[in-house]
Design an enzyme around this catalytic site. Structure first.
Site, PDB file in Angstrom:
ATOM      1  N   ARG A 175       0.835  -1.214   0.000  1.00  0.00           N
ATOM      2  CA  ARG A 175       0.000   0.000   0.000  1.00  0.00           C
ATOM      3  C   ARG A 175       0.869   1.263   0.000  1.00  0.00           C
ATOM      4  O   ARG A 175       0.424   2.314  -0.412  1.00  0.00           O
ATOM      5  CB  ARG A 175      -0.956   0.010   1.211  1.00  0.00           C
ATOM      6  CG  ARG A 175      -1.744   1.326   1.305  1.00  0.00           C
ATOM      7  CD  ARG A 175      -2.915   1.261   2.267  1.00  0.00           C
ATOM      8  NE  ARG A 175      -2.589   0.737   3.552  1.00  0.00           N
ATOM      9  CZ  ARG A 175      -1.992   1.429   4.539  1.00  0.00           C
ATOM     10  NH1 ARG A 175      -1.675   2.695   4.373  1.00  0.00           N
ATOM     11  NH2 ARG A 175      -1.716   0.852   5.689  1.00  0.00           N
ATOM     12  N   TYR A 191     -12.817  15.407 -18.660  1.00  0.00           N
ATOM     13  CA  TYR A 191     -13.477  14.099 -18.532  1.00  0.00           C
ATOM     14  C   TYR A 191     -14.589  14.249 -17.482  1.00  0.00           C
ATOM     15  O   TYR A 191     -14.371  14.861 -16.425  1.00  0.00           O
ATOM     16  CB  TYR A 191     -12.423  13.071 -18.114  1.00  0.00           C
ATOM     17  CG  TYR A 191     -12.976  11.740 -17.702  1.00  0.00           C
ATOM     18  CD1 TYR A 191     -13.716  10.980 -18.588  1.00  0.00           C
ATOM     19  CD2 TYR A 191     -12.744  11.231 -16.425  1.00  0.00           C
ATOM     20  CE1 TYR A 191     -14.234   9.746 -18.211  1.00  0.00           C
ATOM     21  CE2 TYR A 191     -13.240  10.002 -16.037  1.00  0.00           C
ATOM     22  CZ  TYR A 191     -13.992   9.266 -16.939  1.00  0.00           C
ATOM     23  OH  TYR A 191     -14.492   8.053 -16.559  1.00  0.00           O
ATOM     24  N   ASP A 203      -3.801  16.763 -17.385  1.00  0.00           N
ATOM     25  CA  ASP A 203      -4.167  15.378 -17.703  1.00  0.00           C
ATOM     26  C   ASP A 203      -3.910  15.200 -19.199  1.00  0.00           C
ATOM     27  O   ASP A 203      -4.624  15.757 -20.035  1.00  0.00           O
ATOM     28  CB  ASP A 203      -5.648  15.150 -17.358  1.00  0.00           C
ATOM     29  CG  ASP A 203      -6.116  13.724 -17.665  1.00  0.00           C
ATOM     30  OD1 ASP A 203      -5.521  13.071 -18.552  1.00  0.00           O
ATOM     31  OD2 ASP A 203      -7.099  13.271 -17.043  1.00  0.00           O
ATOM     32  N   LYS A 241      -5.604   3.549 -20.236  1.00  0.00           N
ATOM     33  CA  LYS A 241      -5.760   3.791 -21.674  1.00  0.00           C
ATOM     34  C   LYS A 241      -4.474   3.405 -22.414  1.00  0.00           C
ATOM     35  O   LYS A 241      -4.074   2.261 -22.379  1.00  0.00           O
ATOM     36  CB  LYS A 241      -6.146   5.249 -21.910  1.00  0.00           C
ATOM     37  CG  LYS A 241      -7.136   5.812 -20.904  1.00  0.00           C
ATOM     38  CD  LYS A 241      -8.459   5.088 -20.901  1.00  0.00           C
ATOM     39  CE  LYS A 241      -9.471   5.839 -20.063  1.00  0.00           C
ATOM     40  NZ  LYS A 241     -10.419   5.061 -19.351  1.00  0.00           N
TER      41      LYS A 241
END
Ligand SMILES: Cc1ncc(COP(=O)(O)O)c(C=O)c1O
Length: 391
Positions: A54, A108, A180, A205
């Protein structure tokens, strides 16, 4: 012109394959193993750094981070569990209650919802601006603004916005400028060279490239990435070691894949432009695209994302999607296979016709993530689907 090969920085294809340069050890595997372990032998502080998956210091996560930083040309990077985790952790790292963000209105849909609906619950407000006017960005900055957020290229209208004037504003006002750049990948665009502080990708992506993983990355200066890592330890969206390994494998072919996406994108955009059933083609490689000049000068390829607006509007778009035999009707993008979607049903669902139009989404708008198939096969599929769409 002499080209001193000994001082050349490795290119993106080389970095994608080999990562950051380091000394090899005899007998080590050519392909790094997956270290699928949540925890590591450690008993006391003198045992060194405590490793825990983590924390982002699993060997797969660390190797991936070094490669990503090298690709984007930043000091450091971090891989997280999704593109949204990357955006959310970065915004949480940079803001506290009472702070303000200035963001592009062309985002987005889920990023927009995060800023509009979720961050106010943490006391952080956002002003959305039309990203085309520098005056708009300047007017939106307040004394409590900490961050500017831009998406370029935009989803889904594929606007390629010039970050340089916004970077100058951010520098002047001491703000952190985030971009982004999911649609571009570091192969086609290096935002940091244009003055951006940190770059975010949905690695789900193109970076992963095979539609088989969910991941996100942030690349930026050491201090920021450390802070993103600290916040991520608290909120917990670590990248699973197996996903980190898969993403690293995806990066090995990133450059080759993106070159093919670029080639297929341009060929298909030109082909669609000649089809009577298509009212408009939106692709930065076409001369009539509003950002063609900037893209030509500053990008190494126009990418694999294009949009077509069909004669016959939404009804024709529905028929077109239903008739596809090779391309796949599905949300998401950036995989080796061609994916087709209608943003009004996916990323921009719930928006009014006026809001959709303001994002460049006209009636009949279909987004195409062009894959790496043989382009003539794609043309044949699109041709028969356009015939059905015309009715
Ligand atoms: C531009 C952009 N940024 C971020 C995201 C979110 O990525 P993820 O689905 O990996 O969380 C997406 C997803 O489609 C996207 O298109």
């Amino acid at each position: 012109m002499s080209d001193d090969l000994s001082f050349r920085r490795p290119g993106p294809s080389t970095v994608g394959v080999h990562g950051a340069r380091r000394t090899r050890v005899p007998g080590e595997p050519v392909v790094p193993p997956i270290v699928q372990s949540s925890t590591f032998f450690w008993g006391k502080p003198s045992d060194g750094e405590l490793l825990y998956s983590r924390y982002g210091n699993n060997p797969n996560q660390e190797m991936l981070a070094r490669k990503l930083a090298e690709l984007e040309g930043t000091d450091a990077a971090i891989g997280l569990a999704s593109g949204m985790a990357a955006t959310a952790m970065t915004l949480l790292a940079l803001t506290k209650s009472g702070d303000h963000v200035v963001a592009s209105s062309m985002l987005y849909g889920t990023t927009r919802a995060l800023l509009r609906d979720e961050l106010p619950r943490r006391g952080v407000s956002t002003t959305f601006v039309d990203p085309d006017t520098v005056r708009g960005w300047r007017a939106a900055v307040r004394p409590n603004t900490r961050v500017i957020l831009l998406e370029t290229p935009t989803n889904p209208a594929v606007r390629i916005l010039d970050p340089r004037p916004i970077a100058a504003l951010a520098r002047e006002r001491g703000l952190t400028f985030l971009v982004d750049a999911t649609f571009a990948t570091p192969v086609n665009l290096r935002p940091v060279a244009l003055g951006v502080d940190a770059v975010i990708h949905s690695a789900t992506k193109y970076l992963g490239g095979h539609s088989d993983l969910v991941a996100g990355v942030v690349c930026g200066p050491h201090g920021l990435i450390e802070e993103v890592g600290r916040v991520a330890r608290l909120y917990g969206p670590a990248l699973d070691p197996h996903a980190a390994w898969l993403l690293d494998r995806g990066l090995r072919t990133l450059s080759a894949r993106v070159q093919r996406h670029n080639e297929n994108g341009l060929v298909l955009a030109r082909w669609f432009s000649d089809q009577p059933a298509v009212r408009r083609v939106i692709y930065p490689g076409l001369e009539d695209h509003p950002d063609h000049g900037f893209a030509k000068e500053h990008m190494d390829g126009f990418g694999g994302m294009l949009a077509v607006v069909l004669e016959g509007g939404g009804v024709a778009a529905d028929r077109f999607m239903r008739s596809l035999e090779l391309a796949i009707a599905a949300p998401s993008l950036g995989g080796v296979e061609t994916l087709v979607s209608q943003p009004r049903y996916t990323s921009h669902i719930g928006m009014s016709a006026r809001e959709l139009a303001s994002q460049g989404i006209d009636d009949g708008f279909v987004r195409i993530s062009v894959g790496i198939e043989d382009v003539r096969d794609l043309m044949a599929d699109f041709q028969q689907a356009l015939e059905v769409a015309r009715g």
